[in-house]
Design an enzyme around this catalytic site. Structure first.
Site, PDB file in Angstrom:
ATOM      1  N   CYS A  74       0.808  -1.214   0.000  1.00  0.00           N
ATOM      2  CA  CYS A  74       0.000   0.000   0.000  1.00  0.00           C
ATOM      3  C   CYS A  74       0.843   1.265   0.000  1.00  0.00           C
ATOM      4  O   CYS A  74       1.980   1.277   0.478  1.00  0.00           O
ATOM      5  CB  CYS A  74      -0.866   0.074   1.269  1.00  0.00           C
ATOM      6  SG  CYS A  74      -2.051  -1.231   1.428  1.00  0.00           S
TER       7      CYS A  74
ATOM      8  N   GLY B  27       1.443  -0.181  -4.868  1.00  0.00           N
ATOM      9  CA  GLY B  27       0.158  -0.886  -4.986  1.00  0.00           C
ATOM     10  C   GLY B  27      -0.473  -0.564  -6.313  1.00  0.00           C
ATOM     11  O   GLY B  27      -0.778   0.594  -6.581  1.00  0.00           O
TER      12      GLY B  27
ATOM     13  N   ASN C 212      -1.442   1.808   5.672  1.00  0.00           N
ATOM     14  CA  ASN C 212      -0.360   1.026   5.075  1.00  0.00           C
ATOM     15  C   ASN C 212       0.257   0.194   6.194  1.00  0.00           C
ATOM     16  O   ASN C 212       0.644   0.746   7.228  1.00  0.00           O
ATOM     17  CB  ASN C 212       0.685   1.972   4.475  1.00  0.00           C
ATOM     18  CG  ASN C 212       1.928   1.267   3.954  1.00  0.00           C
ATOM     19  OD1 ASN C 212       2.981   1.873   3.866  1.00  0.00           O
ATOM     20  ND2 ASN C 212       1.826  -0.013   3.613  1.00  0.00           N
ATOM     21  N   GLY C 213       0.302  -1.100   5.984  1.00  0.00           N
ATOM     22  CA  GLY C 213       0.846  -1.985   7.003  1.00  0.00           C
ATOM     23  C   GLY C 213      -0.015  -3.209   7.159  1.00  0.00           C
ATOM     24  O   GLY C 213      -0.743  -3.576   6.226  1.00  0.00           O
TER      25      GLY C 213
ATOM     26  N   TYR D  30      14.120  -2.720  -1.781  1.00  0.00           N
ATOM     27  CA  TYR D  30      13.286  -2.934  -2.951  1.00  0.00           C
ATOM     28  C   TYR D  30      12.032  -2.066  -3.028  1.00  0.00           C
ATOM     29  O   TYR D  30      11.712  -1.552  -4.080  1.00  0.00           O
ATOM     30  CB  TYR D  30      12.883  -4.408  -3.015  1.00  0.00           C
ATOM     31  CG  TYR D  30      11.964  -4.747  -4.140  1.00  0.00           C
ATOM     32  CD1 TYR D  30      12.433  -4.787  -5.457  1.00  0.00           C
ATOM     33  CD2 TYR D  30      10.622  -5.007  -3.901  1.00  0.00           C
ATOM     34  CE1 TYR D  30      11.569  -5.091  -6.502  1.00  0.00           C
ATOM     35  CE2 TYR D  30       9.765  -5.316  -4.939  1.00  0.00           C
ATOM     36  CZ  TYR D  30      10.238  -5.354  -6.244  1.00  0.00           C
ATOM     37  OH  TYR D  30       9.399  -5.650  -7.269  1.00  0.00           O
TER      38      TYR D  30
END
Lengths: 489, 489, 489, 489
Positions: free
Chosen positions: C20, C46, C125-126, C266
């Site tokens: 996300c 995302g 996000n998470g 990444y």
């Protein structure tokens, strides 16, 4: 070439189907809007696709072609803004020639051609009976066809004409064409209408305001745009409208009119005027004639909705048997299903019609329908009535037995699928499983359509090939493919 | 005629743009699947639309044409099932001729024509410089054009040829055509490839398995289908592949090759082989030549991604100045926006590129780009770098100044919009506001492309009209429209 | 519940995937436009779907959620006009929790709740590691969940809080939540940002003009809207921005930061700044460390594009072995195919990558990739290189072996599918069939990320659970489902 | 929140509109297919959107909600395959409560809730008159509403009930609800139907085969699936069907039935049975009563199609004045236009209806319509008739003057827009510009509906609030918003 639409699954496929409606307007602002409305009123003549071409002095020719109903496409501002100008023609289609049930967008009319003197667009209602021969010849000479439509021949013939203006090129082209055609065409400044010498398909002229003209398959489409009905384009006539003036041409040799009698029975809308006569009144009168020819003792006269309604009203009035709505139509049915479930595929007419059980129960019912084609729907309706407790079911049909295919712009099954081609009236009655079955006589039909003396058998007043097998124009392509004409008697 | 797509708002419009890629396969099962993959690998040659025609012995010709990326259309089973058979050709397009930025689906190739000996389809990369004259003549003689594409002339010329088979008709047609063309065509059994006498656009031959052949604009598209690269179709050659055999024809008079040097600089993919040489290596070598020609003291060599990357690598290697990614590209950018907000319209290159601020800050940066066309993007990139704190910005361009439009199948702005047509190198440097600006020399470019002696000015080895103004084929249509050739020196 | 999207067929499924990105803006005109741009810059976090909620004093809350790329949806004027006002938040998603690969639109955030004091929206996000337990409890108490997302717990906990304003309700809610979360939220007037006590996921603060503020997962999204990077939201901090003022709260007990090290390797974009350090520079430095730890004699250093590029540049620089583009990426690849053909399904990485054969042939190649997950892609790439004639292939991996799944918001395969969970480095080298395979050490990675002393094993500076198996937050839901933690050593 | 559909432009907005139809099936294979057919037959009760939830023992609950007609969505195999199992319920909707004309997909029922004992779905026909108060209370206690629909209260009340099974939770919930409701609900194994104590909205029970049951708003939907009509769910009754057995519950205190009389007049389909009586027959009888109450000398009795047809037949029969189709309906009209042109916007009823000019000309016409709401359509129809040359126009209305809004699930304009709320019968006659205007009396209507003694004014047999202003359930929310009840007389 690849289809762009999944095959349709029509549930009223037990009807003959008109293939096309045409409409054109000149001398008004935003002519394409008028054409859209006209096509909406002609939607019953073709539901598969529609197209409009317009011309604007500054923006030139523009066109749009879409699958689906006029109302779902040609009402949108964003689309209509791309079709500016005071001159436009349009077309609604259900394919007859061309790839059936599997039309590509390139088969959707109007067809457009850029000639050296400028562009022209044409929209065609009818069917060309020598299209295959013409197509072969044109290909041989280097024309490239873009569609599988017979109508495309016309525009290629026009492209190759040596005449210096579009109306003359149209005359050249249409003199080579055999069959039935009502064509609406346009150039940058002209609106043009033509009917074949026999006048098989309808085409009428309307006026809008002081300077505007409209051409339409039927008068009902003049009503919606507030145009005044002037007269029909006559069989064999070409009208050319430019700068507010209409000129009449006679490009073909004189012939006796053979207007399609099935337009009276089923195709045209009841609120249209054909040959000076209300279609509704003709159909109501068919019911009257039918009641005289084929009376039966019963409790209730029911139409098969909606096409049987006027004849049922006439039958009830003449017979004195009460009129009632024994079958209710679902208003939310369209024609096609995309990728339907098995169950939907098998539902058939029950998706569209339901019996009014409380009304039908225990009654002797006269069911008035417009025609019997394959007979499949008639059987299902009879089953539904019996299942609902009807005491007797008597079918009365507002047209003679449909025993021959039409090659003039109507979608008919192959002859062997026509119930009346295979069976006598008694056999059909047995097959349908009804208590009685009667069709109106040809003479009765002609009387209802205003011919007081009935049919003039030596020179019939209408084209009734689908009933009589007498084809006023030789169906050359079909004969080439093996169709056998009725043996001379 | 009405567009079916809203206008594009390209944000990399400061590039010349290749207009088309072509691909064909014969002798494999489901050839259209191979064509789809090939076109995907050629997507950089045209992103607006794509089309495939296939032929199957039982189902005949089928076609599909779609706007948008190959991967979004021609990967779907439901579509690909409509394109059966062992023979297929395809085309991806960004329009040059034809209605720019506003393509109708009918402008999307391959074009198909039904001839008396059967159908044929063609896909064309290049541009016909006498298309207007041909079109006028064909219309005069009765051909009806369906598209606004110059390429449609070819199929009409073929339709009118008196030859009895398709390859001979193609020869007839192409002998009347001037300009640049690499054409892939098919009949029911033959796959055909042709290059114009100068071989301006690429076309290569590949083999698949024992019996299969492929024709492709570039070798990278052979790789994706696992085909083996055989050789290029030679300038002026026609190859006809049938039943696993390839025959070579020479329909045109012999001429000296003038392959497009901009394919080397920008259009072709770096993993393709052109003229026996890796495009990547040529571009890297351009960077090497550029470092020799236009050295400057700096801290960092940065490519403008992605097209400047190989030259930047070469520049760094030759100069010893470290290579780094000073500009980061957003991978999720496409080419067009439908109905964009004002803000999006004004964002320009910032939607696509962002400066790697931490790397750039305080550095003297050499920015390597493939070309300068209008100069608008270059200015914005320079602004972004200075805004991020770059100490100096030096532009090094991997092609000579682009001062002339291309008429051979590349989308170039009008001449007056080309920065190099209006300004000297110094003026451009001022205009862009950079610390220095250097273009590779024509000779340097030729050396990088494998011509050790540089450009042979009396008979150049490449077409470099966009740099030199020397047009190997007279741009007849454009001259008719008022374009002025470079004055003889 | 029924999916509204066909399953995706990702061809880069051999990567871990960030789930996300979140973005919020307050104090600007048409805040939703800024959010759209910010989400576009965060699209790498995302790609499946995105949503925006905005608030306007007159028109209240509005929202739009769409599948697909931000650029294809949230750039259209007609959509953006429905999202007026000076305050907006947004979310891009690839599902971790929730229905994988089969998201319904109702799973797309932001989530919105109407409370008695007014509405609030949140974007998360998470991943919540006790979501199942919370969900059970909330359902028991009468909450109705509308999505399958773990994040929905937060809004229900807020709805049930007895606090009288939204920030206090958020504190109440988030104190009950375990796991990793960076949350952006909004009320009618407030923009709120929170990070979990360990600060596992990133969240940064930016300023726009005098009165505007932005919150973003990464700094690269501040750049695109021209916002100035102020600082990170600190681990365990809540910031509440209202009327141009930012207030900092500390709702959680103090803890030591454990930022996700894989963001460095990444997930984050190379042009973002994490922990005061350029991501690009960290990755380049990983390449430097790797060259020191795992030198090998070779002719060429190639990145696996695009994620391996910075480390390959660093490796080349440190080792002196030339850098080159041995693998070329097709720029026209997206993530998913709808209803793909068998052939497309089997193409895998070849749709996306092609070997630059001319460069590779005969060379000893060092291939630098960011990670090895399942190993399937690595094998295919090796095959492609050998097929192109590479003499040797040496893999160098810019992260340690990925041996443990992530439960904090990254989409990882089950443990048994991770190559490094099943094999030693030697076994992996055999399995991949390469000449050598080396991963960077954990200490090398920490050094590259700015920890000069390497990893502090007693209290690691990052969350590196995917490499070490040391989970800083107990993955309660997963343990309940049978996941076994690493045995204490 | 943002709408997902452009606003509708209904052209039959001069009608009261039923808001919903519900249908459920248990004990058959692929129950969702049956539900789709049932909803198709109930489409007249709601055309905006539809939804189906099904349950399969293996695949759990699935749902699909779509804008548009049932036939365009729920006939597709690909969609229906996602709705497996032997138990399903569905809903068609035109919004009353909820965001009018601007529905979001989340407002489309059935609503689904996951409870601790498993999931349940509900579909509601009617209107909750204390929804605002309930909503406030539920939000205060932490419920999050996902829609703007009043019906969502029911599922939240159920979620908070302390009962241990779904039927008991429904009882809990519905005892708190005031207003009119016919609810169909389902759990994993049970099909549940409930009617409010007054039984304002219809709900009937059908049997399919040996083990199957159906619940439907009307009997016409039982016919389409071949189910046998068993009986109505009684006012205040809850039926729970599980494993082929039906159990009847009585959760509410006994009350006297007050069925909606407008279902008789207009909403229900003529082929349905209400209260043991054919709707068609009731409507025909209304025509008979009207002819007795309001005779007039004329040439023709015409219905305003299609709703006026049965009453017109009855009027004609009773009066002896011939029945005819003076107004023809375009069968290709739908309800909405997306982004219509100005011209379409202004066309109004002419898009749908055309006068049968030949029939009307010179005639004294009795026009029978079902109701007069705003009067706008009636005026236009009168204009069309006069324009076509009608000599006299007499309106006869098959319902009493509509002077009060309905708060029980019918979409009525605000009171001040109801013509009959502002004018006497004479004033209306003047306003409409017709030669005479007569409404059926309340007593006449009751007689036609089977109450031989007419209306029992002390305890009316029907809910006729829209005519009488006597509201059997206090419209609490509306009173809160300022609605004033009729003053006690």
């Amino acid at each position: 070439m690849t289809a762009q639409m999944p095959p349709a699954h029509p549930f009223d496929d037990d009807k003959l189907r008109e293939e096309c409606g045409v409409f054109g307007v000149v001398g008004v602002q935003d002519a394409a809007n008028f054409v859209a409305l006209g096509l909406h009123a002609l939607q019953h003549r073709g539901q598969e696709a529609g197209g409009i071409v317009s011309h604007d002095p500054e923006q030139g020719f523009n066109s749009a072609r879409r699958f689906g109903y006029v109302r779902d496409n040609f009402t949108k501002q964003s689309l209509m803004e791309t079709l500016p100008g005071p001159l436009a023609i349009g077309h609604v289609r259900y394919s007859t020639a061309g790839s059936k049930g599997n039309t590509a967008i390139r088969d959707v009319q109007p067809f457009f051609g850029e000639f050296s003197m400028g562009g022209a667009a044409i929209a065609h209602n009818g069917n060309i009976t020598n299209a295959n021969a013409l197509r072969r010849e044109l290909i041989e000479r280097g024309s490239i066809f873009q569609s599988s439509s017979d109508s495309e021949c016309i525009i290629h013939l026009m492209a190759r004409s040596l005449q210096q203006n579009v109306p003359e090129r149209m005359k050249d082209a249409l003199r080579r064409v055999e069959g039935a055609f009502s064509v609406v065409a346009m150039t940058r400044t002209k609106l043009i209408g033509v009917r074949d010498p026999l006048g098989v398909r309808p085409l009428v002229i309307g006026r809008i305001g002081d300077d505007g003209y409209a051409l339409s398959s039927e008068t009902c489409a003049l009503d919606i745009i507030g145009a005044e009905f002037v007269r029909e384009v006559e069989p064999g006539e070409m009208v050319v409208i430019e700068h507010g003036h209409l000129k009449s041409h006679r490009p073909f040799e004189a012939a006796k009119s053979r207007f399609c009698v099935f337009e009276q029975v089923y195709f045209s809308r009841p609120d249209s005027i054909l040959g000076g006569r209300s279609v509704y009144e003709t159909r109501r009168q068919i019911g009257v004639e039918l009641a005289r020819e084929a009376a039966v003792d019963a409790d209730l006269v029911c139409p098969v909705p909606d096409s049987g309604t006027p004849a049922a009203i006439g039958f009830s009035h003449e017979s004195g048997i009460p009129y009632g709505m024994g079958i209710i139509r679902n208003q939310y049915m369209g024609r096609t299903f995309i990728e339907p479930t098995e169950q939907i595929r098998n539902m058939g007419v029950r998706l569209k019609l339901n019996v009014n059980r409380a009304l039908i129960k225990g009654k002797r019912v006269i069911l008035v329908d417009d025609s019997v084609v394959r007979g499949t729907t008639s059987r299902k309706i009879k089953d539904m009535l019996l299942d609902a407790g009807a005491a007797e079911v008597h079918f009365r049909i507002a047209s003679p037995p449909t025993a021959w295919p039409c090659f003039y712009g109507v979608d008919t099954p192959d002859r062997e699928k026509l119930l009346a081609a295979r069976m006598s009236e008694e056999e059909m009655c047995d097959y349908l499983g009804v208590d009685s079955l009667k069709f109106i006589s040809l003479d009765g039909l002609y009387r209802a359509a205003g011919e007081a003396e009935g049919r003039n058998n030596s020179c019939p007043q209408f084209c009734d090939a689908c009933f009589s097998g007498e084809y006023p124009v030789r169906p050359r392509d079909m004969i080439e493919k093996g169709f056998e004409l009725k043996a001379a008697e």
